[in-house]
Design a protein around this motif. Structure first.
Motif, PDB file in Angstrom:
ATOM      1  N   GLY A   1      53.534  57.108  46.670  1.00 37.81           N
ATOM      2  CA  GLY A   1      54.171  58.370  47.000  1.00 37.81           C
ATOM      3  C   GLY A   1      53.800  59.501  46.072  1.00 37.81           C
ATOM      4  N   SER A   2      53.156  59.209  44.950  1.00 40.21           N
ATOM      5  CA  SER A   2      52.723  60.271  44.042  1.00 40.21           C
ATOM      6  C   SER A   2      51.267  60.654  44.281  1.00 40.21           C
ATOM      7  CB  SER A   2      52.910  59.845  42.582  1.00 40.21           C
ATOM      8  OG  SER A   2      52.103  58.738  42.251  1.00 40.21           O
ATOM      9  N   GLY A   3      50.637  60.059  45.296  1.00 36.75           N
ATOM     10  CA  GLY A   3      49.267  60.408  45.633  1.00 36.75           C
ATOM     11  C   GLY A   3      48.217  59.556  44.971  1.00 36.75           C
ATOM     12  N   THR A   4      48.607  58.634  44.093  1.00 36.62           N
ATOM     13  CA  THR A   4      47.612  57.727  43.521  1.00 36.62           C
ATOM     14  C   THR A   4      47.121  56.785  44.616  1.00 36.62           C
ATOM     15  OG1 THR A   4      49.299  56.128  42.818  1.00 36.62           O
ATOM     16  CG2 THR A   4      48.689  57.849  41.241  1.00 36.62           C
ATOM     17  N   TYR A   5      45.841  56.411  44.524  1.00 35.54           N
ATOM     18  CA  TYR A   5      45.215  55.665  45.622  1.00 35.54           C
ATOM     19  C   TYR A   5      44.031  54.891  45.075  1.00 35.54           C
ATOM     20  CZ  TYR A   5      42.743  55.057  50.129  1.00 35.54           C
ATOM     21  OH  TYR A   5      42.101  54.549  51.232  1.00 35.54           O
ATOM     22  N   PHE A   6      43.883  53.632  45.516  1.00 37.06           N
ATOM     23  CA  PHE A   6      42.685  52.902  45.121  1.00 37.06           C
ATOM     24  C   PHE A   6      42.225  51.981  46.235  1.00 37.06           C
ATOM     25  CE2 PHE A   6      45.429  49.339  44.467  1.00 37.06           C
ATOM     26  CZ  PHE A   6      44.694  48.207  44.139  1.00 37.06           C
ATOM     27  N   GLY A   7      40.914  51.727  46.234  1.00 38.70           N
ATOM     28  CA  GLY A   7      40.326  50.837  47.213  1.00 38.70           C
ATOM     29  C   GLY A   7      39.284  49.948  46.563  1.00 38.70           C
ATOM     30  N   ILE A   8      39.088  48.791  47.163  1.00 38.41           N
ATOM     31  CA  ILE A   8      38.142  47.791  46.677  1.00 38.41           C
ATOM     32  C   ILE A   8      37.304  47.347  47.863  1.00 38.41           C
ATOM     33  CG2 ILE A   8      37.923  45.463  45.700  1.00 38.41           C
ATOM     34  CD1 ILE A   8      40.737  46.017  44.432  1.00 38.41           C
ATOM     35  N   ASP A   9      35.977  47.508  47.760  1.00 33.46           N
ATOM     36  CA  ASP A   9      35.098  47.165  48.863  1.00 33.46           C
ATOM     37  C   ASP A   9      34.098  46.107  48.398  1.00 33.46           C
ATOM     38  OD1 ASP A   9      33.067  47.073  50.842  1.00 33.46           O
ATOM     39  OD2 ASP A   9      33.681  49.061  51.553  1.00 33.46           O
ATOM     40  N   PRO A  10      34.360  44.829  48.687  1.00 29.69           N
ATOM     41  CA  PRO A  10      33.428  43.780  48.247  1.00 29.69           C
ATOM     42  C   PRO A  10      32.035  43.914  48.850  1.00 29.69           C
ATOM     43  CG  PRO A  10      35.567  42.835  48.833  1.00 29.69           C
ATOM     44  CD  PRO A  10      35.571  44.254  49.304  1.00 29.69           C
ATOM     45  N   LYS A  11      31.936  44.423  50.071  1.00 29.06           N
ATOM     46  CA  LYS A  11      30.624  44.529  50.709  1.00 29.06           C
ATOM     47  C   LYS A  11      29.730  45.555  50.009  1.00 29.06           C
ATOM     48  CE  LYS A  11      31.748  42.764  55.286  1.00 29.06           C
ATOM     49  NZ  LYS A  11      33.028  42.157  54.885  1.00 29.06           N
TER      50      LYS A  11
END
Length: 406
Positions: A362-372
């Protein structure tokens, strides 16, 4: 399957520098327009940063610039760390997915489910019925417990949560879990993915099983081993507090949320209480990208890591999806993380890869992990007003950077 980029091997894909500059233009525009005080952005591939920039100010009131050591309130990006801690205990045989929560928190044995019914006068009333089965550790990990947030769950459940004054006075994890146990579940356990305080309750279970506070356990087993020295529930020195990113005064929901978080230093919220910086969270994300291992230390066995990152609310699970389904189009949910299982219904499908992991807050922090793509990407910012629009634009630009310029 890579969506929105060529279907090539991960080691053959690299971002185009001129496409990465579009990310710079996005955040420069957000800052200069006054919609966003500042941000820190990282894209890391093959263990090395390919994009790392600071934008704007950490605090518009003081004019302090954004720096790499700026500390951000993670809010719900706390959940993956707490979920990892629980999975470590499961991996060690000290906790089981099938354990009822009442085994550790006795008050959960008396929980009831709230069902809206019609009263004798024709009004809507909340009828309490017994759960068909107990809330389990799996339910807490995958948000199928029936525990909700005070702004989700139907009018009568919301009223019950608000009337309970969950955040009144001083309380620690033990007291908070007991307060939750006194409230009705919004749905029968195991039947619906619904966001809520499940991970906060899980934090209390971790304390009971480990014999430590949640922070002590996470510090000893996750944070210190990974060198995450800026990740904690409470900032204790003026120097640390000066590094804290602040939302704009015109962002009232986040300002109020931050005021509430900081006014309860005794509460180690496993669902939303940690603060961190880009260097620390990149270490955590890289460990997940590596399958539960970092710098030669394994945090989860391969089997436990696979279980954590497998969809547990998909077909055959019996779990429906709430209207407020935050994993989003194409995503299932594992234990503390959304996992991409299909392209989704949108046309064209949202960018990304099958098997990618992500979460935001809700504070706008965001992360993603892409193994490919052997990639992690992290956005740290403090905005509730603009987060939905910015995070979607950011992710699109990340994946656009891997497509050849026209």
């Amino acid at each position: 399957m890579l969506l929105g980029a060529p279907a090539l091997a991960a080691d053959a894909l690299s971002p185009y520098p001129e496409k990465l500059e579009r990310i710079t233009r996005l955040f420069d525009s957000e800052v200069t327009s006054g919609r966003l005080p500042g941000a820190v952005v990282l894209i890391q591939q093959h263990g090395r940063p390919v994009y790392l920039k600071c934008f704007g100010l950490r605090d518009a009131k003081t004019g302090l610039p954004m720096t790499l050591d700026t500390i951000f309130a993670l809010h719900s990006m706390t959940k993956p760390i707490t979920s990892l801690a629980a999975m470590m205990l499961i991996d060690q045989g000290k906790l089981s997915l099938t354990d009822p929560a009442a085994k550790y928190i006795p008050a959960f044995a008396d929980m009831m489910v709230g069902v809206e019914a019609t009263g004798v006068d024709g009004s809507r009333v909340l009828k309490l019925v017994p759960p068909v089965r107990p809330v389990t550790i799996m339910d807490l990990l995958r948000h199928s417990s029936g525990i909700t947030y005070e702004y989700i769950g139907g009018t009568l459940i919301e009223h019950a949560y608000m009337a309970a004054h969950l955040f009144g006075g001083r309380f620690d994890n033990a007291e908070f879990a007991d307060r939750i146990a006194a409230l009705p579940l919004a749905r029968q356990p195991g039947t619906l993915w619904r966001y809520g305080h499940s991970t906060d309750v899980l934090g209390r279970v971790i304390e009971i099983v480990s014999g430590q506070t949640l922070y002590q356990f996470e510090k000893q087993n996750i944070l210190d081993p990974q060198g995450m020295t800026s990740t904690k529930f409470l900032l204790t020195t003026p120097e640390e507090r000066a590094r804290m990113a602040e939302p704009l005064p015109s962002d009232p929901i986040l300002v109020a949320a931050e005021r509430g978080r900081r006014s309860h230093p005794e509460w180690e919220s496993g669902g939303g209480g940690l603060v961190s910086d880009i260097t620390d969270y990149a270490r955590f994300a890289q460990m997940l990208l590596n399958g539960g291992e970092l710098d030669g230390k394994r945090y989860l066995s391969p089997a436990a890591f696979k279980d954590m990152t497998t969809d547990h609310i998909g077909p055959g699970s019996g779990v429906e999806r709430d209207y407020f389904y935050f994993p989003g189009d194409g995503f299932g949910y594992g234990y503390g993380l959304a996992v991409r299982v299909e392209p989704g219904d949108a046309r064209p499908p949202p960018p990304g890869s099958i098997g990618e992991l992500k979460w935001d807050s809700g504070s706008g922090t965001y992360f993603g992990i892409d193994p490919k793509l052997d990639m992690i990407y992290i956005l740290l910012e403090q905005t509730q007003n603009e987060r939905g629009r910015i995070t979607a634009a950011f992710k699109k630009l990340v994946y656009d950077a891997f497509t050849a310029p026209n």
